[in-house]
Design an enzyme around this catalytic site. Structure first.
Site, PDB file in Angstrom:
ATOM      1  N   LYS A  73       0.843  -1.208   0.000  1.00  0.00           N
ATOM      2  CA  LYS A  73       0.000   0.000   0.000  1.00  0.00           C
ATOM      3  C   LYS A  73       0.874   1.252   0.000  1.00  0.00           C
ATOM      4  CE  LYS A  73      -4.340  -1.642   1.847  1.00  0.00           C
ATOM      5  NZ  LYS A  73      -5.157  -1.877   3.026  1.00  0.00           N
ATOM      6  N   ARG A  94      -5.324 -13.449   2.470  1.00  0.00           N
ATOM      7  CA  ARG A  94      -6.060 -14.586   3.039  1.00  0.00           C
ATOM      8  C   ARG A  94      -5.119 -15.452   3.882  1.00  0.00           C
ATOM      9  NH1 ARG A  94      -3.297 -18.122   2.046  1.00  0.00           N
ATOM     10  NH2 ARG A  94      -3.051 -19.538   0.298  1.00  0.00           N
ATOM     11  N   LYS A  96      -4.751 -19.226   5.538  1.00  0.00           N
ATOM     12  CA  LYS A  96      -5.304 -20.583   5.399  1.00  0.00           C
ATOM     13  C   LYS A  96      -5.965 -20.981   6.725  1.00  0.00           C
ATOM     14  CE  LYS A  96      -2.786 -23.353   1.927  1.00  0.00           C
ATOM     15  NZ  LYS A  96      -3.612 -23.039   0.831  1.00  0.00           N
ATOM     16  N   ARG A 106      -1.241 -33.134   4.980  1.00  0.00           N
ATOM     17  CA  ARG A 106      -1.531 -34.541   4.638  1.00  0.00           C
ATOM     18  C   ARG A 106      -1.149 -34.809   3.188  1.00  0.00           C
ATOM     19  NH1 ARG A 106      -6.782 -34.202   6.303  1.00  0.00           N
ATOM     20  NH2 ARG A 106      -6.385 -33.701   8.473  1.00  0.00           N
ATOM     21  N   LYS A 163       1.796 -22.332 -15.990  1.00  0.00           N
ATOM     22  CA  LYS A 163       1.500 -23.710 -15.611  1.00  0.00           C
ATOM     23  C   LYS A 163       0.800 -24.401 -16.776  1.00  0.00           C
ATOM     24  CE  LYS A 163       1.386 -24.360 -10.790  1.00  0.00           C
ATOM     25  NZ  LYS A 163       0.621 -24.950  -9.706  1.00  0.00           N
ATOM     26  N   SER A 165      -1.961 -25.657 -16.922  1.00  0.00           N
ATOM     27  CA  SER A 165      -3.373 -25.252 -16.993  1.00  0.00           C
ATOM     28  C   SER A 165      -3.551 -23.937 -17.747  1.00  0.00           C
ATOM     29  CB  SER A 165      -3.910 -25.058 -15.569  1.00  0.00           C
ATOM     30  OG  SER A 165      -3.146 -24.076 -14.883  1.00  0.00           O
ATOM     31  N   GLU A 190       3.329 -15.721   1.258  1.00  0.00           N
ATOM     32  CA  GLU A 190       3.304 -15.922  -0.192  1.00  0.00           C
ATOM     33  C   GLU A 190       2.667 -14.696  -0.853  1.00  0.00           C
ATOM     34  OE1 GLU A 190       1.994 -19.470  -3.087  1.00  0.00           O
ATOM     35  OE2 GLU A 190       0.338 -18.174  -2.500  1.00  0.00           O
ATOM     36  N   ALA A 202      -7.677 -16.621 -13.523  1.00  0.00           N
ATOM     37  CA  ALA A 202      -7.440 -17.516 -12.384  1.00  0.00           C
ATOM     38  C   ALA A 202      -8.685 -17.641 -11.506  1.00  0.00           C
ATOM     39  CB  ALA A 202      -6.267 -17.011 -11.557  1.00  0.00           C
ATOM     40  N   GLU A 205     -11.209 -19.813 -13.464  1.00  0.00           N
ATOM     41  CA  GLU A 205     -10.724 -21.195 -13.568  1.00  0.00           C
ATOM     42  C   GLU A 205     -10.795 -21.880 -12.213  1.00  0.00           C
ATOM     43  OE1 GLU A 205      -7.563 -24.400 -13.800  1.00  0.00           O
ATOM     44  OE2 GLU A 205      -7.760 -22.731 -12.421  1.00  0.00           O
TER      45      GLU A 205
HETATM   46  P1  0O2 Z   1      -5.777 -20.689  -2.756  1.00  0.00           P
HETATM   47  O1  0O2 Z   1      -7.062 -20.893  -2.081  1.00  0.00           O
HETATM   48  O2  0O2 Z   1      -5.862 -19.801  -3.979  1.00  0.00           O
HETATM   49  O3  0O2 Z   1      -4.675 -20.270  -1.854  1.00  0.00           O
HETATM   50  P2  0O2 Z   1      -0.232 -26.533  -3.952  1.00  0.00           P
HETATM   51  O4  0O2 Z   1      -0.715 -25.434  -3.016  1.00  0.00           O
HETATM   52  O5  0O2 Z   1       0.463 -27.647  -3.257  1.00  0.00           O
HETATM   53  O6  0O2 Z   1      -1.322 -26.966  -4.900  1.00  0.00           O
HETATM   54  P3  0O2 Z   1       2.250 -25.340  -4.495  1.00  0.00           P
HETATM   55  O7  0O2 Z   1       3.251 -26.106  -5.301  1.00  0.00           O
HETATM   56  O8  0O2 Z   1       2.427 -25.213  -3.035  1.00  0.00           O
HETATM   57  O9  0O2 Z   1       0.815 -25.886  -4.877  1.00  0.00           O
HETATM   58  O10 0O2 Z   1       2.170 -23.870  -5.013  1.00  0.00           O
HETATM   59  P4  0O2 Z   1       1.870 -23.269  -6.437  1.00  0.00           P
HETATM   60  O11 0O2 Z   1       1.271 -24.254  -7.381  1.00  0.00           O
HETATM   61  O12 0O2 Z   1       3.088 -22.554  -6.877  1.00  0.00           O
HETATM   62  O13 0O2 Z   1       0.774 -22.206  -6.056  1.00  0.00           O
HETATM   63  C1  0O2 Z   1      -0.370 -22.568  -5.422  1.00  0.00           C
HETATM   64  C2  0O2 Z   1      -1.340 -21.417  -5.480  1.00  0.00           C
HETATM   65  O14 0O2 Z   1      -1.276 -20.778  -6.762  1.00  0.00           O
HETATM   66  C3  0O2 Z   1      -2.743 -21.925  -5.348  1.00  0.00           C
HETATM   67  O15 0O2 Z   1      -3.069 -21.832  -4.011  1.00  0.00           O
HETATM   68  C4  0O2 Z   1      -3.547 -20.975  -6.218  1.00  0.00           C
HETATM   69  O16 0O2 Z   1      -3.841 -19.783  -5.550  1.00  0.00           O
HETATM   70  C5  0O2 Z   1      -2.572 -20.645  -7.328  1.00  0.00           C
HETATM   71  N1  0O2 Z   1      -2.622 -21.605  -8.442  1.00  0.00           N
HETATM   72  C6  0O2 Z   1      -1.651 -22.469  -8.812  1.00  0.00           C
HETATM   73  N2  0O2 Z   1      -2.013 -23.149  -9.907  1.00  0.00           N
HETATM   74  C7  0O2 Z   1      -3.227 -22.705 -10.270  1.00  0.00           C
HETATM   75  C8  0O2 Z   1      -4.123 -23.036 -11.343  1.00  0.00           C
HETATM   76  O17 0O2 Z   1      -3.865 -23.871 -12.201  1.00  0.00           O
HETATM   77  N3  0O2 Z   1      -5.313 -22.357 -11.362  1.00  0.00           N
HETATM   78  C9  0O2 Z   1      -5.644 -21.421 -10.430  1.00  0.00           C
HETATM   79  N4  0O2 Z   1      -6.820 -20.810 -10.536  1.00  0.00           N
HETATM   80  N5  0O2 Z   1      -4.824 -21.102  -9.411  1.00  0.00           N
HETATM   81  C10 0O2 Z   1      -3.638 -21.727  -9.323  1.00  0.00           C
HETATM   82  P5  0O2 Z   1      -4.076 -22.864  -3.337  1.00  0.00           P
HETATM   83  O18 0O2 Z   1      -3.623 -23.063  -1.938  1.00  0.00           O
HETATM   84  O19 0O2 Z   1      -4.226 -24.085  -4.173  1.00  0.00           O
HETATM   85  O20 0O2 Z   1      -5.431 -22.116  -3.342  1.00  0.00           O
END
Ligand code: 0O2
Length: 254
Positions: A73, A94, A96, A106, A163, A165, A190, A202, A205
């Site tokens: 900010k 946010r 968790k 897990r 990614k 996706s 993060e 995002a 999706e």
């Molecule tokens: P939230 O509710 O958005 O926080 P993992 O968390 O284990 O699946 P990793 O390897 O720890 O994945 O981290 P990664 O993949 O670098 O980043 C995870 C976060 O990036 C996700 O958090 C999403 O916010 C976002 N993200 C990653 N890949 C995608 C995707 O394909 N589509 C969308 N929409 N978001 C994505 P969370 O905790 O899964 O969810």
């Protein structure tokens, strides 16, 4: 309603004395309520003392998240003063939930302990920064990493390397200090930096597909369509950036 009740009273010296006492139903209900309240209070105290360390850890993450949000900010404020434009469209945060943390632990196969959660899960606290233009993302990245109390722990550039996706964003895991009664504590946060187009993709999706179990053929078709949308969004960001760069050049010459 009154009735006679045989009450057994344990005397301090041992033995029992039987005493006839008139007790009303109201008295019994009252006693029951008192006992229930006492038990609930004891259970709550036990639960609170056992979950206190986890709640304390979450509150440290919340504080670190607030620190990082404030840093962005302030950067936005300062940039708007210097350049009459905001590089940040929106910021959201946010934390968790305990359930989400346990689920992730897990999934990753890590032990469920405070130490291992803190050492292995880096996105307990999340700050999402949405920018109008792609160059804003990298400008903000450099600015925040220039702060002498910010340490870059990990970086994933899903803009340069999207990614599978189609997901694009710049992810930084940074460490920032928080100052507690007992001293300084480094916490991981993060940061997800994205353009408005990346964010729109995002968010949709996430709602439609992310981590959803759909029949294979349908999922394959939808994934293809979402990839096409991601590509359209990438082009949109490129064109918007180009328009911005051209207007900046024109204005600079003015
Ligand atoms: P939230 O509710 O958005 O926080 P993992 O968390 O284990 O699946 P990793 O390897 O720890 O994945 O981290 P990664 O993949 O670098 O980043 C995870 C976060 O990036 C996700 O958090 C999403 O916010 C976002 N993200 C990653 N890949 C995608 C995707 O394909 N589509 C969308 N929409 N978001 C994505 P969370 O905790 O899964 O969810």
């Amino acid at each position: 309603m009154l009735f006679s009740w045989k009450v057994f009273i344990t005397l301090k010296r041992g033995g029992y004395m039987i005493q006839d006492k008139i007790v009303s139903l109201k008295d019994i209900e009252e006693k029951k309520r008192e006992l229930t309240q006492k038990m609930e209070k004891q259970m709550r105290a036990r639960l609170e003392s056992s979950t206190y360390p986890l709640r304390a850890l979450l509150s440290y993450y919340r504080s670190a998240m607030m620190e990082v949000e404030t840093k962005f900010k302030v950067l936005d404020e300062q940039f708007s003063l210097s350049y009459d434009r905001n590089p940040i469209e929106s910021i959201s945060t946010r934390l968790k939930s305990i359930d989400q943390i346990y689920d992730k632990a897990r999934r990753k196969g890590i032990p469920i302990s405070l130490k291992s959660i803190e050492e292995n899960i880096y996105d307990i606290a999340g700050v999402r920064v949405v920018c109008p233009f792609e160059k804003d993302i990298y400008m903000l990245r450099s600015s925040i990493l220039n702060h002498d109390d910010v340490v870059l722990f990990e970086e994933r550039d899903y803009i340069k390397n999207p990614k599978e996706s189609g997901y694009r964003s710049l992810h930084l895991i940074i460490e920032v200090p928080i100052y507690l009664e007992e001293g300084k504590r480094q916490m991981k946060v993060e940061v997800q930096l994205r353009t408005m187009a990346m964010d729109q993709w995002a968010s949709l999706e996430h709602r439609l597909m992310y981590k959803k179990d759909l029949p294979d053929d349908i999922a394959k078709d939808l994934r293809k369509k979402l990839l096409e949308c991601a590509e359209l969004n990438r082009k949109l960001d490129m064109i918007m950036q180009d328009i911005k760069d051209t207007t900046d050049l024109y204005l600079a010459d003015d």
